[in-house]
Design a protein around this motif. Structure first.
Motif, PDB file in Angstrom:
ATOM      1  N   ILE A 226       4.478   4.405 -39.900  1.00 34.80           N
ATOM      2  CA  ILE A 226       4.628   3.002 -40.272  1.00 34.80           C
ATOM      3  C   ILE A 226       5.748   2.784 -41.308  1.00 34.80           C
ATOM      4  O   ILE A 226       6.332   1.706 -41.379  1.00 34.80           O
ATOM      5  N   ALA A 229       8.787   1.342 -40.023  1.00 33.13           N
ATOM      6  CA  ALA A 229       8.754  -0.097 -39.718  1.00 33.13           C
ATOM      7  C   ALA A 229       8.786  -0.925 -41.007  1.00 33.13           C
ATOM      8  O   ALA A 229       9.104  -2.108 -40.982  1.00 33.13           O
ATOM      9  N   GLU A 230       8.449  -0.282 -42.131  1.00 28.07           N
ATOM     10  CA  GLU A 230       8.475  -0.993 -43.417  1.00 28.07           C
ATOM     11  C   GLU A 230       9.879  -1.003 -44.019  1.00 28.07           C
ATOM     12  O   GLU A 230      10.303  -1.980 -44.635  1.00 28.07           O
ATOM     13  N   PRO A 232      12.971  -1.423 -42.944  1.00 29.18           N
ATOM     14  CA  PRO A 232      13.924  -2.514 -42.677  1.00 29.18           C
ATOM     15  C   PRO A 232      13.644  -3.769 -43.488  1.00 29.18           C
ATOM     16  O   PRO A 232      14.570  -4.533 -43.776  1.00 29.18           O
ATOM     17  N   SER A 233      12.401  -3.997 -43.890  1.00 33.21           N
ATOM     18  CA  SER A 233      12.130  -5.235 -44.640  1.00 33.21           C
ATOM     19  C   SER A 233      12.742  -5.168 -46.039  1.00 33.21           C
ATOM     20  O   SER A 233      12.870  -6.180 -46.702  1.00 33.21           O
TER      21      SER A 233
END
Ligand SMILES: Nc1ncnc2c1ncn2[C@@H]1O[C@H](COP(=O)(O)OP(=O)(O)OP(=O)(O)O)[C@@H](O)[C@H]1O
Ligand SMILES: Nc1ncnc2c1ncn2[C@@H]1O[C@H](COP(=O)(O)OP(=O)(O)OP(=O)(O)O)[C@@H](O)[C@H]1O
Ligand SMILES: [Mg+2]
Ligand SMILES: [Mg+2]
Lengths: 265, 265
Positions: A226, A229-230, A232-233
């Motif tokens: 995960i 996916a975190e 890029p924020s």
């Protein structure tokens, strides 16, 4: 310069995540890397922390030939350069349709560059349209990220056919080099089944005289994690976000594999 | 007939999986459901167990006006009918570009149908091109599947702008009705953060006079569940593959929510 297009018309398989983190790992190894955002979504640009709406000269200007490559790239990290995408890129595909030699506009721009890079990665949109054809015409190697799911395999044949056509008609040096397993979970039988399917397919075409005859599954699979996916924020690469997580380890090893041609110990 | 387009230009977020399983759940509830495969990848067709290469009359023939809708649909399950896609669909977008009224070709074909359905779902490709515009022109409701990841949110603005434009210029009854959270994992803070982001955005536009003013997050999130990724390799819906798993429970509840307008107990 090694030129690599990261392509799969299936959406959401890890193309952008792979370009960002492979390129960042190679840059950290001292390689000079250029990444090109060829996806109108601009996710490569956003993932690296740039505001796609503020980009004046980017991939669109280069394809429209209103700016050269060298003046349009930005140094986003040490050794890592980006040709960013902005919203105008969505118009490029229909504007290029009637241009003579429409598939080789990007290649021409890259060949005209005076800059020296060791690696070029092109992040493509989930499509086999004119922008993706421009990527295939401009590179020597193709990397195909695959999510180990059944639907992820369905477009494989069509993708290889397209690569074969570009190899025959536009770019004779084009070869599929690596299949990269992304979001891999070795506890799931589906992952190993899909991997076996791909291995069997590649073995059956090893001697054939086609653009994917020498393709291999990269010995490093990128595990589902995960943190990938975190990152890029925050506009960060996985190494900046959490350098010791599985995602960072996997992409570091994958970059070493790409660079040395095999898994280093 | 309720007409629903399932759209998100971000790839791999669960569009096809949602169309198959929502439609199957509604069909099991006794509703007569038509699903249209508008993605040249043909994944809806494949997921329901059909061979895209063997399809003679499908979505392409209907868009090219060489066949009507009624003669092209197949009854794939009891109460569930499919307009399948084949490889020719990839040519439709460029062939439609110069056709007069190119955005309403699909709507015309649906309006001309003599069949009676309770629901129509359209599965779209990961793009905002002409095929997707045809879907937006032909329906009244839009459902946007979202993977609770940062990159999954980036295209949201552009998607809503496109829907707003279609609402103003082509189809005044078009509204965004539901945002469907897919691959949701409530143990991950990223999932709840993204959900909160969307809720905040929707609350801020509640009174605005725009096509998404009444949109809501469907009260049922579809949890990540590998069985949903296994089912398509057998050409099965989740209910046929494993009717008691999380995926089946979530899509059954989601379908009830769509049908009754709220969560039934
Ligand atoms: N190994 C991984 N583990 C967990 N999440 C991942 C992994 N790799 C990518 N992701 C996430 O999955 C989503 C899809 O990845 P990504 O956007 O890189 O795919 P893509 O192929 O570039 O998508 P598109 O087709 O839309 O361009 C993103 O939200 C990304 O953050
Ligand atoms: N809730 C879920 N849990 C686990 N896997 C899922 C779930 N929903 C979908 N998948 C799988 O994730 C992948 C992406 O889903 P799907 O193909 O439905 O997305 P899509 O938005 O239609 O993709 P595309 O943009 O390529 O059309 C597929 O392999 C699917 O089987
Ligand atoms: Mg991407
Ligand atoms: Mg799909």
């Amino acid at each position: 310069m090694r030129r690599i297009a990261v392509i799969n018309q299936k959406g959401g398989v890890g193309k952008t995540t792979s370009v960002v983190n492979m390129a960042a790992a190679l840059a950290a190894m001292g390689q000079k890397v250029l990444v090109i955002d060829l996806d109108p979504q601009g996710h490569l640009t956003i993932h690296l922390g740039h505001d796609a709406e503020k980009i004046e000269k980017g991939t669109y200007a280069v394809l429209a030939q209103s700016a050269g490559l060298d003046e349009s790239i930005i140094e986003t990290r040490p050794n890592l350069f980006l040709l960013p995408a902005n919203i105008h890129l969505v118009g490029a595909e229909s504007e290029l349709v009637s241009v003579v030699g429409r598939e080789i506009i990007l290649k021409e721009a890259i060949d005209a560059s005076q800059r020296q890079f060791d690696y070029l990665f092109v992040d493509c949109a989930p499509s086999l349209g004119l922008l993706t054809l421009n990527a295939l015409a401009a590179v020597d190697e193709v990397m195909i990220p695959v999510q180990p799911h059944f639907l992820g395999l369905q477009g494989f044949g069509k993708l290889l056919q397209t690569i074969e056509l570009v190899n025959k008609r536009i770019n004779t040096s084009l070869k599929v080099r690596w299949i990269l397993l992304c979001m891999y979970d070795n506890r799931l039988s589906l992952s190993s089944e899909v991997k076996a399917d791909i291995e069997q397919f590649l073995a059956s075409t090893k001697d054939a005289n086609c653009a994917w005859a020498g393709a291999q599954i990269l010995p490093v699979a990128v595990r589902r994690n995960i943190k990938l996916a975190e990152a890029p924020s925050y506009g960060k690469t996985i190494f900046e976000y959490d350098g010791s997580c599985n995602g960072a380890q996997d992409y570091r090893k994958a970059a070493e594999c790409i660079h040395y041609g095999k898994l280093s110990n």
